[in-house]
Structures are given as C-alpha cells and as structure tokens.
Scaffold this motif. Sequence first.
Motif, PDB file in Angstrom:
ATOM      1  N   ASP A 316      35.631   7.259 -24.979  1.00  0.00           N
ATOM      2  CA  ASP A 316      35.230   8.351 -25.392  1.00  0.00           C
ATOM      3  C   ASP A 316      36.178   9.947 -24.891  1.00  0.00           C
ATOM      4  OD1 ASP A 316      33.399   8.674 -27.285  1.00  0.00           O
ATOM      5  OD2 ASP A 316      31.553   7.725 -25.464  1.00  0.00           O
ATOM      6  N   GLN A 345      27.729  11.490 -30.488  1.00  0.00           N
ATOM      7  CA  GLN A 345      28.622  12.800 -30.560  1.00  0.00           C
ATOM      8  C   GLN A 345      29.179  12.978 -28.961  1.00  0.00           C
ATOM      9  OE1 GLN A 345      27.431  14.427 -33.728  1.00  0.00           O
ATOM     10  NE2 GLN A 345      29.328  14.011 -34.798  1.00  0.00           N
ATOM     11  N   GLU A 366      33.495  13.231 -28.843  1.00  0.00           N
ATOM     12  CA  GLU A 366      34.754  13.563 -29.553  1.00  0.00           C
ATOM     13  C   GLU A 366      35.404  14.756 -28.991  1.00  0.00           C
ATOM     14  OE1 GLU A 366      33.038  14.147 -33.899  1.00  0.00           O
ATOM     15  OE2 GLU A 366      31.797  12.172 -33.508  1.00  0.00           O
TER      16      GLU A 366
END
Length: 436
Positions: A316, A345, A366
């Motif tokens: 990440d 996410q 992200e």
Amino acid sequence: MSATSILSELKTIIPEERRAAGEVDHYLGNGGKIVLYPQVEEEIANLLSYANQNGQTVSIMGAGTKRGYGGLIENTDILLSLKNYSGIVEHVPGDMTVTVKAGNRFGELQKYLSQYNQRVSIDPFTPESSTVGGVISANDSGPRRLGYGSARDSVIGLRVVYPDGKIIRTGGKVVKNVAGYDMNKLFIGSMGTLGILSEITFKLRPLPKCESLILLSFPDSSMELIRKFSIRLLDSMLEPVALELLNPSMAEKLTGRYNRTLAIAFEDVESSVLYQENYLREIQPDGTDITVLSDKETQMFWNQFYENTVNESSDDFGASMKIGVVNMDVLYMIEETIKLETPNQLTIQSHGGLGHGLCRAVLKGEESLVTDAIFQLRQKAEEYGGYATVTHLPFKQRKQIDSWGEKPPYFFLMEGIKKAVDPNDILNPQRYLGGI
C-alpha cells in the motif's frame, strides 16, 4: 562541483573514515551527493563555514525518521548526518536539568534519566529511533501534550551552529532563566533551516509514582456524546495528561475493538490516580464500555501507539499528516477520517487530542485515494480555521502535493528571518513552509 572534488576539499575537516558517497536515488529525497559524519561540534562548524564560503548546500539528518517530512530538493551537495554525534553533555539531577547532543536517540536519553527517577516531558513518535535534535527541529509531540506541553515548554537552552559556522547559545542551563529574548522558540520546529542544533538543554520532571490508562469505547454515531463527556471531564477536577480520541481503525489496531474510543491517561501519586479512576466511572456515559489497563497492557498500548508509522514494506501507498484545529473541532476532523475510509482501498488510522487540538492521521491504500484524502483533510481543517501538514510523503509525490499548505499572513517575517540568518540559502533549502 562533483562529489569527488567536494570530498577532496573536505579531507582536512572530516576524516576519510567518516565520509561516504550519498544515496542519491532515495525515494524520500532529502539526501546528498556525499554523506559526512561529524563527531565533534568543531567539525560541524568548519563544515558549514566551508559550505557557506563555497556555495555548497547542506541537508541535515539524524536517524532519518523525519526524512519524508517536507523538502523539495532531492539531493543537496552535502548530507550531514548526526548519527555519530551523541552523548550526555551534562546532567544535574538536583537542578533537574540535562544537556544532550543532538544526535542522541531520544529513547536512550529517557532510559538514562530513568535511573535518576527523571525524564524529559515530551512524548514524540518513534522515540526509540528518533534523535533528540530531530524531535526538537520538528517540534514533535503526542497525546501527553495535554499535560506536558510541547517541546517549547521543556527546552530551556540550545547550542546552535549557524549556517556560516558561528556557534551561538540561546537560553541557559538553569530553569529560572529570564534574561533576554527567548530565542529557543525560533529554532524549535524550524526543520533545521536556521541552524544545526548542537546541544539541547531540558528541564526535567520526576517519574510519576503511579500511571493509569483508561479506554472508554463509544457506540457508533456518538460524536455529540463524546463532545459532552469530554467537556464535562475537562471542566471537572480531573487532571488527565492525555485525552485522546481514536477513530475506529486506530482503536481496532490497538485494542481489537472497532469503536470510537477515548484514551484517558492519569499520572500522580497512587491515591490521586485511583480517585480519578473512580470519579471517571461515576461520570461514565450510559451505553459506553470502560477498561482500565494493567501496567503491562498500558506499556504495550503506548509502544504500539508511538511506533504506528507508515510501513514502507507494505504494498500500500502511505502518508501521514499532522492536523491542528481548535480543541473540540478535533471531533469533526476524526469523523472526516472515518468518512473518507474505503474498505480494502483506503485505511486511515487517526487520533486527536481533545484539549490541545492536534490530530495525527496515517493513510494507507491506493495512491490516488491517499492523495485525494490529503487534500480533503486539509480543506476540512482550513474550514475550521486550522492547518494540515503532510509529515510523511515520498519525494515524487511531494513535488505535486505541498507538505505545508497555504502561506500564513506572517510568512514575510519567517522569510525575513531565514534571509538574515542564512543569506546564501545553504542550510536545508526548500525544506520548510513556503519553500524556505
């Protein structure tokens, strides 16, 4: 000038065994073509004098824990590492003061002082790896700022090497020092742009006789309940050293429970701590869960808390932020981090002090979602009259995202001080607010 020619000219200042080629492609930037490891103050002064006279830029690093904090230059000519510049200069237990070199690890200093039942009353993040100079230059502090104050409240004296190599002393080595201007505050939080901190003198506090950490978990959608309870607590006779609100993601990491959670810490003699614990149970809101941690559990909690950083080994993308708002507006900033999270996410582990107004958020996920969240959190903080700085971000992204945000109205004063102290702009150039 090439790295080879710089090294050649510096051979009379820094011995060969304490010179090395720089890691010029580090993803966090803030590096140098060559790295120098001074061991005495004279070497630091001679190095800066040489750089100032020859137009060589210099960046400063302790342990590298703040390397991703600001900076728009990937590599300066010289990276000056204070890794080998450490040690206790003077400790006077009776006066409760200590003077330490800037490269000393903060955790090592606290361990040394604990033998005398004393400590520095600052609680920075990553204390075991951060250097004292790095903590002071970044004005780092944590939840106990509520009871301890900031670095500006603990530092009583500094020894600073100016960009031209001159050495000055600010403040003094005694607690009751009131002579002249308090120039300590000028250097604390300046990110090494005005001078290199050589020695720092702290006033100390005795270790508390008893410590307690209470976790108060609230049900979902309970912001108003948290606000009312926190105001009641702060208006009461209780004296917590920390009143920190954890968002559910942060609470889950530290406690295993996904709830908005208040971490409330007390430090005093045992009878006072027990009284405050009992009083807290009496005013505990209905529908909340209270847990008083054991000594071992408390230590584990704080160890995890202060070492919660961006994990660069993860797939990440990561960043961290420091957000300052008026005390109770912390509630709205923490709620904003909850709204911005996206399952699988984007994760935001955040916390904030209901009493001092500082929040911290670690964002992972992200890259596009992390960068969008940075902008939204900054916008929200500014709506509440506060600020948001990015305290960790890779160099590539720092070129697109301003770590510091908008220039304040008094920026011209800061710019004037930088020009007066460092007219050739050699020291940590473009590392601070507004490209200072």
